[in-house]
Design an enzyme around this catalytic site. Structure first.
Site, PDB file in Angstrom:
ATOM      1  N   GLY A   1      64.262   1.083  35.531  1.00  0.00           N
ATOM      2  CA  GLY A   1      64.109   2.145  36.513  1.00  0.00           C
ATOM      3  C   GLY A   1      63.108   2.493  36.909  1.00  0.00           C
TER       4      GLY A   1
ATOM      5  CG  ASN B   1      54.073   0.285  48.269  1.00  0.00           C
ATOM      6  OD1 ASN B   1      54.351   0.390  49.269  1.00  0.00           O
ATOM      7  ND2 ASN B   1      55.371  -0.635  47.269  1.00  0.00           N
TER       8      ASN B   1
ATOM      9  CB  THR C   1      49.848   0.829  44.309  1.00  0.00           C
ATOM     10  OG1 THR C   1      50.868   0.051  45.012  1.00  0.00           O
ATOM     11  CG2 THR C   1      49.264   1.906  43.600  1.00  0.00           C
TER      12      THR C   1
ATOM     13  N   GLY D   1      44.015  -3.856  43.320  1.00  0.00           N
ATOM     14  CA  GLY D   1      44.058  -3.167  42.925  1.00  0.00           C
ATOM     15  C   GLY D   1      44.758  -1.567  43.761  1.00  0.00           C
TER      16      GLY D   1
ATOM     17  CG  ASP E   1      58.456  -9.633  35.957  1.00  0.00           C
ATOM     18  OD1 ASP E   1      58.411  -9.571  36.497  1.00  0.00           O
ATOM     19  OD2 ASP E   1      59.958  -9.855  34.804  1.00  0.00           O
TER      20      ASP E   1
ATOM     21  CG  ASP F   1      57.750   1.593  38.850  1.00  0.00           C
ATOM     22  OD1 ASP F   1      58.512   2.018  39.500  1.00  0.00           O
ATOM     23  OD2 ASP F   1      59.146   1.201  38.200  1.00  0.00           O
TER      24      ASP F   1
ATOM     25  CB  SER G   1      55.724  -6.502  31.303  1.00  0.00           C
ATOM     26  OG  SER G   1      56.093  -4.804  31.561  1.00  0.00           O
TER      27      SER G   1
END
Length: 319
Positions: A42, A187, A223, A228, A249, A255, A294
């Site tokens: 989330g 993004n 982003t 980068g 992944d 986030d 991660s």
């Protein structure tokens, strides 16, 4: 009275159901998953736990359902040291979920079900007001009712707090409300929407920064995944490349960047420093499977800084 929190994060908590595939399916196509896992995620949860793992003092405002998934999500926040007192339990509603496919290059496609995230209310924001008053800044995305998101921005602005907006998913919010945002993080698709142009490279992102800044936002980051990020603060426009890493992944990497850049910017007051380090922190997250699973710790980032010969002294406030 000294502020208790660096950041208060408003928004979504989901359980991620992730299938790893050779290639992402075309419309109407069925593909077999080579492996599968279930893990917490989330947008808001990823962002607040990123900041917490970097030793930020954090709180979260959101909702889960009265199910086992909700218990797991609240436990993940508590384990990371996030104040979850204002993550409320909604009876009779399922906790949000995300169905994720990840291909061999680490690219993903995601379908979400808002569940309890859809019933975050303005009253929830009011209940968390004391925490907001004792925070340096507020972070939000828009996996919630648009009016609630606008209310959070207006409320934080009235209290003189720094407001970080991650315009994800793409939602057309009131232009006067958008002007209240202190740091906007988007993004490529989100910046394309705002700028009215196709953003698919460093050069096009720099052009989009100039257009988006006309909204009246002083600090903007776009982003660019493996390329980068570019940012604009005042008259300064700059690009930081992402380090080359073994991509496993990319789920949650955006986030991770938002959580890191928000905390670093709030603490340092320097967007250049914040973006430079957030790009490297987010790169660490793509080397592992999952979203929250991660997210790198401060200790892991210190080790990577040493190997990348980045300037740790810039971040001595992190401990």
């Amino acid at each position: 009275m000294e502020n208790k929190y660096d950041l208060i994060v408003y928004g979504s908590l989901n359980m991620d159901y992730v299938g790893y595939v050779d290639k992402l399916p075309e419309p109407g196509e069925t593909v077999a998953s080579s492996s599968f896992n279930i893990g917490p995620g989330g947008k808001a949860a990823n962002q607040v736990i990123t900041a917490a793992k970097l030793k930020a003092k954090t709180a979260m405002v959101g909702r889960v359902g009265d199910d086992h998934i909700g218990e797991v999500m609240k436990n993940e926040l508590a384990l990371a040291g996030v104040d979850d007192d204002n993550v409320l339990i909604s009876s009779g509603i399922q906790t949000g979920i995300a169905m994720v496919s990840v291909d061999q290059a680490g690219h993903n496609s995601i379908v979400t079900y808002k569940g309890a995230n859809a019933v975050i209310t303005e009253e929830d924001v009011t209940q968390s007001l004391e925490k907001l008053k004792r925070s340096e800044g507020a972070v939000l995305q828009l996996e919630m009712d648009k009016q609630v998101g606008e209310h959070i921005i207006q409320t934080a602005s009235n209290l003189g707090k720094k407001i970080i907006l991650n315009l994800a998913p793409i939602v057309e919010i009131d232009a006067e409300i958008l002007k209240l945002v202190d740091l906007l993080v988007v993004n490529e698709p989100e910046s394309s929407f705002l700028a009215g142009m196709d953003v698919n490279s460093v050069d096009s992102a720099k052009k989009a920064l100039e257009i988006i800044s006309n909204i009246g936002i002083d600090n903007i980051v776009i982003t660019l995944g493996g390329e980068g990020a570019v940012f604009k603060t005042g008259e300064v426009v700059k690009h930081y490349s992402a380090p080359k890493v073994n991509v496993v992944d990319t789920t949650g990497a955006g986030d991770c960047f938002v959580g890191a850049v928000s905390f670093l910017w709030i603490r340092s007051g320097d967007l250049d420093i914040a973006v430079k380090h957030a790009v490297n922190i987010a790169a660490l997250s793509v080397m592992k499977q999952g979203a929250i699973t991660s997210l790198p710790s401060l200790e892991e980032y210190k080790e990577s800084i040493h190997s990348n010969e980045l300037d740790w002294n810039e971040l001595n406030f992190m401990g």
